[in-house]
Design a protein around this motif. Sequence first.
Motif, PDB file in Angstrom:
ATOM      1  N   ARG A 204     -24.033  -4.996 -15.145  1.00 43.71           N
ATOM      2  CA  ARG A 204     -23.862  -6.447 -15.156  1.00 43.71           C
ATOM      3  C   ARG A 204     -24.899  -7.167 -14.299  1.00 43.71           C
ATOM      4  NH1 ARG A 204     -18.645  -4.604 -16.349  1.00 43.71           N
ATOM      5  NH2 ARG A 204     -17.510  -5.931 -17.845  1.00 43.71           N
ATOM      6  N   ASN A 205     -25.189  -6.666 -13.111  1.00 40.82           N
ATOM      7  CA  ASN A 205     -26.199  -7.310 -12.270  1.00 40.82           C
ATOM      8  C   ASN A 205     -27.584  -7.222 -12.899  1.00 40.82           C
ATOM      9  OD1 ASN A 205     -25.092  -8.442  -9.718  1.00 40.82           O
ATOM     10  ND2 ASN A 205     -24.257  -6.392  -9.478  1.00 40.82           N
ATOM     11  N   ALA A 206     -27.911  -6.073 -13.457  1.00 40.32           N
ATOM     12  CA  ALA A 206     -29.218  -5.910 -14.100  1.00 40.32           C
ATOM     13  C   ALA A 206     -29.346  -6.822 -15.312  1.00 40.32           C
ATOM     14  CB  ALA A 206     -29.419  -4.451 -14.501  1.00 40.32           C
ATOM     15  N   LEU A 207     -28.291  -6.907 -16.108  1.00 40.66           N
ATOM     16  CA  LEU A 207     -28.320  -7.773 -17.285  1.00 40.66           C
ATOM     17  C   LEU A 207     -28.493  -9.231 -16.870  1.00 40.66           C
ATOM     18  CD1 LEU A 207     -28.025  -8.188 -20.317  1.00 40.66           C
ATOM     19  CD2 LEU A 207     -25.539  -8.207 -20.021  1.00 40.66           C
ATOM     20  N   THR A 208     -27.855  -9.626 -15.771  1.00 41.62           N
ATOM     21  CA  THR A 208     -27.992 -10.997 -15.291  1.00 41.62           C
ATOM     22  C   THR A 208     -29.419 -11.301 -14.879  1.00 41.62           C
ATOM     23  OG1 THR A 208     -25.692 -11.004 -14.544  1.00 41.62           O
ATOM     24  CG2 THR A 208     -27.154 -12.659 -13.589  1.00 41.62           C
ATOM     25  N   THR A 209     -30.099 -10.336 -14.280  1.00 44.62           N
ATOM     26  CA  THR A 209     -31.509 -10.531 -13.940  1.00 44.62           C
ATOM     27  C   THR A 209     -32.320 -10.847 -15.187  1.00 44.62           C
ATOM     28  OG1 THR A 209     -31.543  -9.213 -11.913  1.00 44.62           O
ATOM     29  CG2 THR A 209     -33.593  -9.324 -13.154  1.00 44.62           C
ATOM     30  N   GLU A 210     -32.068 -10.117 -16.272  1.00 45.19           N
ATOM     31  CA  GLU A 210     -32.804 -10.367 -17.511  1.00 45.19           C
ATOM     32  C   GLU A 210     -32.470 -11.736 -18.091  1.00 45.19           C
ATOM     33  OE1 GLU A 210     -35.188  -8.496 -18.434  1.00 45.19           O
ATOM     34  OE2 GLU A 210     -34.772  -6.935 -16.939  1.00 45.19           O
ATOM     35  N   VAL A 211     -31.215 -12.153 -17.980  1.00 47.82           N
ATOM     36  CA  VAL A 211     -30.830 -13.487 -18.436  1.00 47.82           C
ATOM     37  C   VAL A 211     -31.528 -14.553 -17.600  1.00 47.82           C
ATOM     38  CG1 VAL A 211     -28.910 -15.124 -18.576  1.00 47.82           C
ATOM     39  CG2 VAL A 211     -28.632 -12.802 -19.448  1.00 47.82           C
ATOM     40  N   LYS A 213     -34.399 -14.316 -16.108  1.00 49.64           N
ATOM     41  CA  LYS A 213     -35.798 -14.370 -16.553  1.00 49.64           C
ATOM     42  C   LYS A 213     -35.914 -15.174 -17.830  1.00 49.64           C
ATOM     43  CE  LYS A 213     -37.049  -9.811 -14.664  1.00 49.64           C
ATOM     44  NZ  LYS A 213     -37.450  -8.429 -15.047  1.00 49.64           N
ATOM     45  N   MET A 214     -35.004 -14.926 -18.769  1.00 53.39           N
ATOM     46  CA  MET A 214     -35.020 -15.645 -20.035  1.00 53.39           C
ATOM     47  C   MET A 214     -34.837 -17.149 -19.822  1.00 53.39           C
ATOM     48  SD  MET A 214     -32.741 -17.164 -22.368  1.00 53.39           S
ATOM     49  CE  MET A 214     -31.163 -16.429 -21.951  1.00 53.39           C
ATOM     50  N   LEU A 215     -33.996 -17.513 -18.862  1.00 52.35           N
ATOM     51  CA  LEU A 215     -33.752 -18.926 -18.580  1.00 52.35           C
ATOM     52  C   LEU A 215     -34.908 -19.579 -17.844  1.00 52.35           C
ATOM     53  CD1 LEU A 215     -30.004 -18.694 -17.466  1.00 52.35           C
ATOM     54  CD2 LEU A 215     -30.867 -19.803 -19.537  1.00 52.35           C
ATOM     55  N   GLY A 216     -35.759 -18.781 -17.221  1.00 53.90           N
ATOM     56  CA  GLY A 216     -36.907 -19.330 -16.509  1.00 53.90           C
ATOM     57  C   GLY A 216     -36.657 -19.598 -15.041  1.00 53.90           C
ATOM     58  N   LEU A 217     -35.621 -18.978 -14.455  1.00 50.85           N
ATOM     59  CA  LEU A 217     -35.399 -19.137 -13.025  1.00 50.85           C
ATOM     60  C   LEU A 217     -36.548 -18.494 -12.254  1.00 50.85           C
ATOM     61  CD1 LEU A 217     -31.566 -18.398 -12.786  1.00 50.85           C
ATOM     62  CD2 LEU A 217     -32.710 -20.624 -12.833  1.00 50.85           C
ATOM     63  N   GLU A 218     -36.945 -19.091 -11.161  1.00 53.31           N
ATOM     64  CA  GLU A 218     -38.151 -18.655 -10.451  1.00 53.31           C
ATOM     65  C   GLU A 218     -37.986 -17.290  -9.790  1.00 53.31           C
ATOM     66  OE1 GLU A 218     -40.265 -22.918  -9.306  1.00 53.31           O
ATOM     67  OE2 GLU A 218     -39.148 -21.820  -7.781  1.00 53.31           O
ATOM     68  N   PHE A 219     -36.816 -16.998  -9.263  1.00 50.87           N
ATOM     69  CA  PHE A 219     -36.597 -15.698  -8.622  1.00 50.87           C
ATOM     70  C   PHE A 219     -35.399 -15.027  -9.266  1.00 50.87           C
ATOM     71  CE2 PHE A 219     -34.209 -13.566  -4.993  1.00 50.87           C
ATOM     72  CZ  PHE A 219     -34.840 -12.345  -5.180  1.00 50.87           C
ATOM     73  N   CYS A 220     -35.653 -13.841  -9.809  1.00 51.34           N
ATOM     74  CA  CYS A 220     -34.591 -13.035 -10.407  1.00 51.34           C
ATOM     75  C   CYS A 220     -34.654 -11.663  -9.741  1.00 51.34           C
ATOM     76  CB  CYS A 220     -34.792 -12.899 -11.917  1.00 51.34           C
ATOM     77  SG  CYS A 220     -34.821 -14.489 -12.782  1.00 51.34           S
ATOM     78  N   PRO A 221     -33.655 -11.294  -8.956  1.00 53.54           N
ATOM     79  CA  PRO A 221     -33.717 -10.042  -8.198  1.00 53.54           C
ATOM     80  C   PRO A 221     -34.047  -8.841  -9.074  1.00 53.54           C
ATOM     81  CG  PRO A 221     -31.836 -11.336  -7.510  1.00 53.54           C
ATOM     82  CD  PRO A 221     -32.392 -12.028  -8.711  1.00 53.54           C
ATOM     83  N   ALA A 222     -35.073  -8.101  -8.665  1.00 60.26           N
ATOM     84  CA  ALA A 222     -35.498  -6.920  -9.420  1.00 60.26           C
ATOM     85  C   ALA A 222     -34.466  -5.812  -9.256  1.00 60.26           C
ATOM     86  CB  ALA A 222     -36.865  -6.455  -8.926  1.00 60.26           C
ATOM     87  N   TYR A 223     -34.574  -4.801 -10.084  1.00 63.86           N
ATOM     88  CA  TYR A 223     -33.590  -3.721 -10.019  1.00 63.86           C
ATOM     89  C   TYR A 223     -34.195  -2.412 -10.513  1.00 63.86           C
ATOM     90  CZ  TYR A 223     -33.177  -4.463 -15.056  1.00 63.86           C
ATOM     91  OH  TYR A 223     -33.460  -4.581 -16.401  1.00 63.86           O
ATOM     92  N   GLY A 361     -26.640 -20.211 -16.775  1.00 63.94           N
ATOM     93  CA  GLY A 361     -26.510 -18.828 -16.332  1.00 63.94           C
ATOM     94  C   GLY A 361     -25.131 -18.526 -15.782  1.00 63.94           C
ATOM     95  N   MET A 362     -24.599 -19.430 -14.973  1.00 63.57           N
ATOM     96  CA  MET A 362     -23.260 -19.236 -14.416  1.00 63.57           C
ATOM     97  C   MET A 362     -22.202 -19.227 -15.510  1.00 63.57           C
ATOM     98  SD  MET A 362     -22.960 -18.790 -11.122  1.00 63.57           S
ATOM     99  CE  MET A 362     -23.703 -19.119  -9.529  1.00 63.57           C
ATOM    100  N   ASP A 363     -22.323 -20.162 -16.466  1.00 67.40           N
ATOM    101  CA  ASP A 363     -21.292 -20.251 -17.503  1.00 67.40           C
ATOM    102  C   ASP A 363     -21.404 -19.112 -18.504  1.00 67.40           C
ATOM    103  OD1 ASP A 363     -19.052 -21.491 -18.571  1.00 67.40           O
ATOM    104  OD2 ASP A 363     -20.226 -22.671 -19.989  1.00 67.40           O
TER     105      ASP A 363
END
Length: 455
Positions: A204-211, A213-223, A361-363
């Motif tokens: 779930r955390n890894a999938l959220t990182t990919e989401v 990135k798709m949304l264009g958030l500046e920092f997405c924690p790597a994994y 992303g939250m929703d």
Amino acid sequence: GINASKIGVSHLCETCDTLLNIEEEGHYVTVLNKDANYVEPTPGPDGNGGNGGTNNPDPNYEPDYTNQQDTDGDGILDPDATHKAFGALIDYNVYRQQTEVPTIYLSTTETIDFTNKTETYYEANIVVVDKNGTMKQRNETVTFRGRGNASWDNQNFKKPWRLKFPAKTDLLAELDGNYQEVNNYANAKSWTLLANYFDKSQIRNALTTEVGKMLGLEFCPAYKFVDLMLKDATTDTYKYVGCYQVSDHVQVDKKRVNVNSSTGWFLEANSGKRSGFLEAPYFYANCGSTNMGVNIKNPEIDVLSETDDTSYVDNEDYKTIKAWVEKVGRLANNLTQSNYDAEDNYRNYIDMESAINAFIGMDLTGNYDGVVANNYAYKEAEDQKLKFGPLWDMDLAWGNYLDMNEKHFWEGENQPFGYIVMNLYNNDPRFVKALCERWRTIYDNGNLVKVLKDK
């Protein structure tokens, strides 16, 4: 080849960050510098007094260490005069890649208290066996301690940890066929080992990182997923703890939350209803109809006493940040049709693109923790507008918390920064219009479906 033999002595140079593999079977030294191209092996003697290469080694050859010195006093001879050995000898019979993912070996001579998430760090050695059995970190000295809130309190041996290296380390770096870094991860001292204990899928955390990135958030924690082997004073051998996720520590860094480390703002808002979610320095922002708890992650503010709020309330950065957040909160709370276009309105202080992306992303993830904690926002001190992100701590998201399965994220207990954004959602039709347009773009272009399907 670049990989060390399974029999050999391995060192990491402290002075030039070069990996040195002294290979007994091949009688040569392989040098790999992450900032340079691969250097061909230096052939050993062929038994006829010449350099015949590794295909014809001298069966009687023994490495000559007579001219080597132990310059750092660690009991290990330096490989040569220019490369100072780091760490200790590696026993390849112990340090093996357990599965297809990298393996982290963490050992300490102390006794780990799995019931107490102390702020005290354990001293330990770390060995990382990366893909294809190559050694990445080789008996480096690190410190580690417990982290998390509910994830730490679970009655299980699989606890989440925070790692801290003595120097900046590119723990997630990978090399391509030319031995150059193929990713753009942080080079930092602090890293997290997420247990994902509540998430039996582990993704779930890894999938959220990919989401993100798709949304264009500046920092997405790597994994990166790893197997963790742990040993302390109570055990003679390493014990397999489970599958973990190495990830960025959520902090200010040029490849994490990229604001000025001395002056930039990095804030975490939460409801303050749970013990341990507010950490000094923090404040309750009076935003009108509710008080919003906010942790100040950056800039650094001296805290003389964790239990005495008065130890830092007179700090100028503290007072400035608190007043600014309260002002923006009240502007959002008091928004009506009559003041949409007031000269001083919330749009002067909120980066709408990041607010909308974080909202989606939250929703989309249905993040329960998003209604009580782990709401992050940041800005440079001199910048006017606050940006939102990253998305973080999603082990209870994606339908993993029964109370949230059929709810929007804002229908939980309370909304921290979500409180501000939700006032925009409830009070400003222009915000709602922009939100719907962004969602339609994401849905129609197929990127969301592609992320969910491919990742």
